[in-house]
Motif scaffolding. Sequence first.
Motif, mmCIF file in Angstrom:
data_model
loop_
_atom_site.group_PDB
_atom_site.id
_atom_site.type_symbol
_atom_site.label_atom_id
_atom_site.label_comp_id
_atom_site.label_asym_id
_atom_site.label_seq_id
_atom_site.Cartn_x
_atom_site.Cartn_y
_atom_site.Cartn_z
ATOM 1 N N ALA B 69 -6.213 -28.512 42.609
ATOM 2 C CA ALA B 69 -6.176 -27.521 43.674
ATOM 3 C C ALA B 69 -5.984 -28.185 45.038
ATOM 4 N N ALA B 70 -6.446 -29.424 45.162
ATOM 5 C CA ALA B 70 -6.421 -30.071 46.476
ATOM 6 C C ALA B 70 -5.005 -30.358 47.010
ATOM 7 N N PRO B 71 -4.035 -30.801 46.162
ATOM 8 C CA PRO B 71 -2.766 -31.259 46.724
ATOM 9 C C PRO B 71 -2.042 -30.237 47.603
ATOM 10 N N GLU B 72 -1.899 -28.978 47.127
ATOM 11 C CA GLU B 72 -1.109 -28.041 47.935
ATOM 12 C C GLU B 72 -1.782 -27.784 49.280
ATOM 13 N N ILE B 73 -3.106 -27.629 49.221
ATOM 14 C CA ILE B 73 -3.823 -27.396 50.479
ATOM 15 C C ILE B 73 -3.772 -28.643 51.367
ATOM 16 N N GLY B 74 -3.904 -29.800 50.729
ATOM 17 C CA GLY B 74 -3.871 -31.056 51.489
ATOM 18 C C GLY B 74 -2.537 -31.254 52.196
ATOM 19 N N LEU B 187 5.390 -31.675 35.200
ATOM 20 C CA LEU B 187 4.814 -32.422 36.315
ATOM 21 C C LEU B 187 3.388 -31.966 36.574
ATOM 22 N N GLY B 188 3.188 -30.643 36.523
ATOM 23 C CA GLY B 188 1.874 -30.070 36.822
ATOM 24 C C GLY B 188 0.824 -30.438 35.800
ATOM 25 N N THR B 189 1.247 -30.816 34.582
ATOM 26 C CA THR B 189 0.239 -31.135 33.559
ATOM 27 C C THR B 189 0.159 -32.629 33.271
ATOM 28 N N THR B 190 1.079 -33.408 33.857
ATOM 29 C CA THR B 190 1.056 -34.851 33.616
ATOM 30 C C THR B 190 -0.094 -35.506 34.372
ATOM 31 N N THR B 191 -0.695 -36.500 33.748
ATOM 32 C CA THR B 191 -1.707 -37.283 34.467
ATOM 33 C C THR B 191 -1.431 -38.768 34.275
ATOM 34 N N PHE B 192 -1.784 -39.547 35.267
ATOM 35 C CA PHE B 192 -1.736 -41.001 35.148
ATOM 36 C C PHE B 192 -3.159 -41.515 35.233
ATOM 37 N N LEU B 193 -3.627 -42.134 34.160
ATOM 38 C CA LEU B 193 -4.998 -42.654 34.114
ATOM 39 C C LEU B 193 -5.979 -41.565 34.530
ATOM 40 N N GLY B 194 -5.699 -40.362 34.090
ATOM 41 C CA GLY B 194 -6.595 -39.250 34.387
ATOM 42 C C GLY B 194 -6.356 -38.572 35.719
ATOM 43 N N VAL B 195 -5.473 -39.135 36.514
ATOM 44 C CA VAL B 195 -5.206 -38.512 37.823
ATOM 45 C C VAL B 195 -3.945 -37.642 37.688
ATOM 46 N N ALA B 197 -0.492 -35.837 38.278
ATOM 47 C CA ALA B 197 0.681 -36.301 39.013
ATOM 48 C C ALA B 197 0.799 -35.623 40.375
ATOM 49 N N ILE B 198 0.433 -34.324 40.433
ATOM 50 C CA ILE B 198 0.608 -33.658 41.732
ATOM 51 C C ILE B 198 -0.396 -34.165 42.764
ATOM 52 N N PHE B 199 -1.515 -34.722 42.276
ATOM 53 C CA PHE B 199 -2.429 -35.343 43.238
ATOM 54 C C PHE B 199 -1.768 -36.584 43.838
ATOM 55 N N LEU B 200 -0.976 -37.261 42.998
ATOM 56 C CA LEU B 200 -0.266 -38.437 43.517
ATOM 57 C C LEU B 200 0.783 -38.023 44.553
ATOM 58 N N ILE B 201 1.336 -36.795 44.393
ATOM 59 C CA ILE B 201 2.279 -36.311 45.417
ATOM 60 C C ILE B 201 1.563 -36.240 46.772
ATOM 61 N N LEU B 202 0.317 -35.712 46.732
ATOM 62 C CA LEU B 202 -0.470 -35.662 47.978
ATOM 63 C C LEU B 202 -0.643 -37.060 48.557
ATOM 64 N N VAL B 203 -0.957 -38.015 47.673
ATOM 65 C CA VAL B 203 -1.164 -39.388 48.147
ATOM 66 C C VAL B 203 0.112 -39.923 48.789
ATOM 67 N N VAL B 204 1.260 -39.667 48.131
ATOM 68 C CA VAL B 204 2.529 -40.148 48.677
ATOM 69 C C VAL B 204 2.809 -39.503 50.035
ATOM 70 N N VAL B 259 6.987 -26.654 46.091
ATOM 71 C CA VAL B 259 7.254 -27.276 44.788
ATOM 72 C C VAL B 259 5.941 -27.479 44.029
ATOM 73 N N VAL B 260 4.887 -27.881 44.761
ATOM 74 C CA VAL B 260 3.583 -28.068 44.119
ATOM 75 C C VAL B 260 3.035 -26.736 43.599
ATOM 76 N N PHE B 261 3.232 -25.661 44.395
ATOM 77 C CA PHE B 261 2.826 -24.316 43.928
ATOM 78 C C PHE B 261 3.386 -24.069 42.537
ATOM 79 N N LEU B 262 4.721 -24.303 42.422
ATOM 80 C CA LEU B 262 5.416 -23.993 41.169
ATOM 81 C C LEU B 262 4.990 -24.928 40.044
ATOM 82 N N SER B 263 4.627 -26.154 40.386
ATOM 83 C CA SER B 263 4.204 -27.090 39.355
ATOM 84 C C SER B 263 2.884 -26.662 38.740
ATOM 85 N N ARG B 264 1.996 -26.123 39.594
ATOM 86 C CA ARG B 264 0.689 -25.702 39.082
ATOM 87 C C ARG B 264 0.813 -24.453 38.238
#
Lengths: 501, 349
Positions: B69-74, B187-195, B197-204, B259-264
């Motif tokens: 939930a955090a990435p789109e708001i972030g 994309l919305g369901t992929t995780t890397f080491l439990g994180v 992917a869309i959270f990584l978009i926020l990080v990027v 794009v993140v909206f649609l991924s979720r």
Amino acid sequence: MDISPAPRPVLELRDIVKTYGGVHALDTVSFTLLPGEVHCLAGENGSGKSTLIKIISGVETPDSGVIVVGGERHASMTPASAIAAGVQVIYQDFSLFPNLSVAENIAMPRQRAVGGRFYSARAARPIAQGIVDELGLALDLDADVAALSVADKQLTAICRALVSDAQIIIMDEPTTALTGAEVTALFALVRRLQSRGVSLIFVSHKLDEVLRVSQRLTVLRNGTWVATGAAGDYDRDAIAGLMTGKDIDTSRVVSAVPADAAIALEVKGLGRPGAFADVDLVVRCGEIVGLTGLLGSGRGEIAEAIFGVRPATTGTIAVGGHPVRIQSIPDAVAAGIGYVPEDRLTQGLFLDDSIADNVVAASVTAFAGRARLLDRARMLAFIQSVASRLRIKAPNLSLAVRSLSGGNAQRVVLAKWLMTNPKVLLLNGPTVGVDVGSKSEILEILRTQASAGMGVVVISDDIPELYSACHRVLIVQGGRIVCELAGDAVRVETIEQRIAA
Amino acid sequence: MMNRIAEADGMRRGGAERRDVLTDFVRKIHVNRSVGQMAALLVAAFAIFTILRPAVFLGSYNLQVIALAAPEIGILAIAMMVTMLSGGIDLSVVSIANASAITISMTYTAVSSRAGVELANSLALPLVLLGLVVGVAAGAINGLLIAKVGITPILATLGTMQLFNGLELVVTGGRTLYGAPAGLSTLGTTTFLGVPAIFLILVVVAVAIGVLLDRISLGFRIRYQGANAEASRFSGISSTRTLLATYTIVGLLGGIAGVVFLSRNPSASADYGASYTLLVIVIAVLGGTNPYGGRATVLGVVLATLCLQVVASGFTAMRLSSQQYAMAQGVILIGAMVLDYLRGRGSSR
């Protein structure tokens, strides 16, 4: 140097102390104002003059000390109690309502003060007419204040003060924007006010003028009382010495500029309707040219046009021999022109940002390297070298500019422009609000820059400063350059006469 | 930004008096106060809910919800922060995100109904780019209105918010659209080491905007513009170019949020995230952004985003209502401002 006051003072400050965050703005300062006297309050910026006025007018509360007004003791005043006690301050900007008429401006505070919640236009007129007639002034009561000359605005402010039964009028830099004739008229009015028993405090840096009407003088330095005495006992140099605590070198130091030196800035036929016209100006590399005239003469507008703030509509500008089209500030900067604005605090500085951020503000783009990333190491090296060259005094460059003294803050603005390596540097009031010591150092920086090949234009109403640093002085009147003084003709008295002519 | 450069300078001049070092240290804390404050608040909120409802709150499901939930708001909050840094605001950023999502969803549906689902799915990347282009275009419209025409940001973006939202309602007929490229759902369901992917978009996004503000001259200009528009103008900085770039970048961030909206969730509508506009303003300010301009950090905004997400999911874990969560947002905002005021009163002057 104590004067034994024969008549009871109308205002007496005893041992006033005021600190801001541990810094003494005023340290046990005492001050007396006698009935019907004009008292000059002199001191450099930061000496505590304005704090003293704020305490008298109730804007600030002293930490300790006593204020005696009209025989009553107060620990502190409020703006309302100060007005009720007959204290009125006329600030430099006069604090008038520009969209109201002269009569309304004069009568408004009186009508509020007597407790009227409703304003009556019919009642305003006679109140205003009464005071104008009494003082024998030629003020158009129906004119909008916005349309008045500076001198008439000042008269309106004085009338407004008197209508509120002012016993003590404090005037902040009252002569700065006035012509010679207007100053004479103001002083005549001041004498009439004195004869009505009104006491006046003049705060001014134009000591020559103020000493003409003052009976007594008090000098402050660094928040402490230095001297009080009869005005006649002092001349300007003595006062300047008291203000700074040291002898200040005001002698003329100008380097020789060869007549065939390259031209840094050439302006021909510059004009903007309503502001200035037919301005021709040549500044050679190595030369410092003064541009002076009364406030409102157009001297500042000319500089602002060259810098693209409000571009000229006619005429040509060439920098370093190349014609340039200046329609905006970025145009001027790209052409190699720098401008130190008059209003340092709002136009020159980002007060809450660090010295480093301020110094690099006009030149960040120049430090973009690969992939447009800024080369921070090179940036800091440049900032440090310019800062140390200008001797900006601060523990480190991450300090907010707000905490700097006027002189240091002005060096930061200068440093910002030296970072761009300009061919021409325009400075509007380069030493306004700068203490006398820093002042001569800033002029020395300008001399050094000029010697290195820069063309420098100083716009100023500080005549000793123009005398001290400028090769030539141009005088602006009504938007035109009316007179050029060069060489031996650059003398303080000559400049003063030509300006007020 | 330059403070960090200049700090090195302060250290190098080791001979400075101890008192100067001390005041400098205090000042540094002051500057990074909002970041520290948000980090402390985040830890505190996390601890409180962990103690109150350890089983639910620390469950991997709950943590996943926070990270999703955090990435789109972030991203929207970072966009809001950038406009505030320049001394403005962008009320239209959520509508821009929806415009991006709706454009992608509609185009996808149109392509898949005429040329088949497979072709439509293979066009995921071009469709995402289309959404980003819509965001950039919408941001550029804001930029033109503010930088060229000179309309106050709050009014200009209030106008475009209504305009974009109205257009979206007309185009969608007020319905929720279903359908998005399969790649986005992946994309919305992929995780890397439990994180996720869309959270990584926020990080990027956070790192990119951090670099922009710290290491690119445009970032400096945006901040000068917000710190003192007049001094910025008198330093030869073109406010037109700066603001145009600011709002265009913010439009791009809006597009990314879409794009993140649609991924979720493979659906899009004109009124998605109706409450986000005010929420992201709250987050930006909580994260230390000066609403008057000139001062903000990306890190502070990211921490504030996470903090409010933790509170939100904590409230859900405690079975409290969304109304109570809204009230908590208000309390946190006012609390932070009061704290700021109290501290400012103690230390200023």
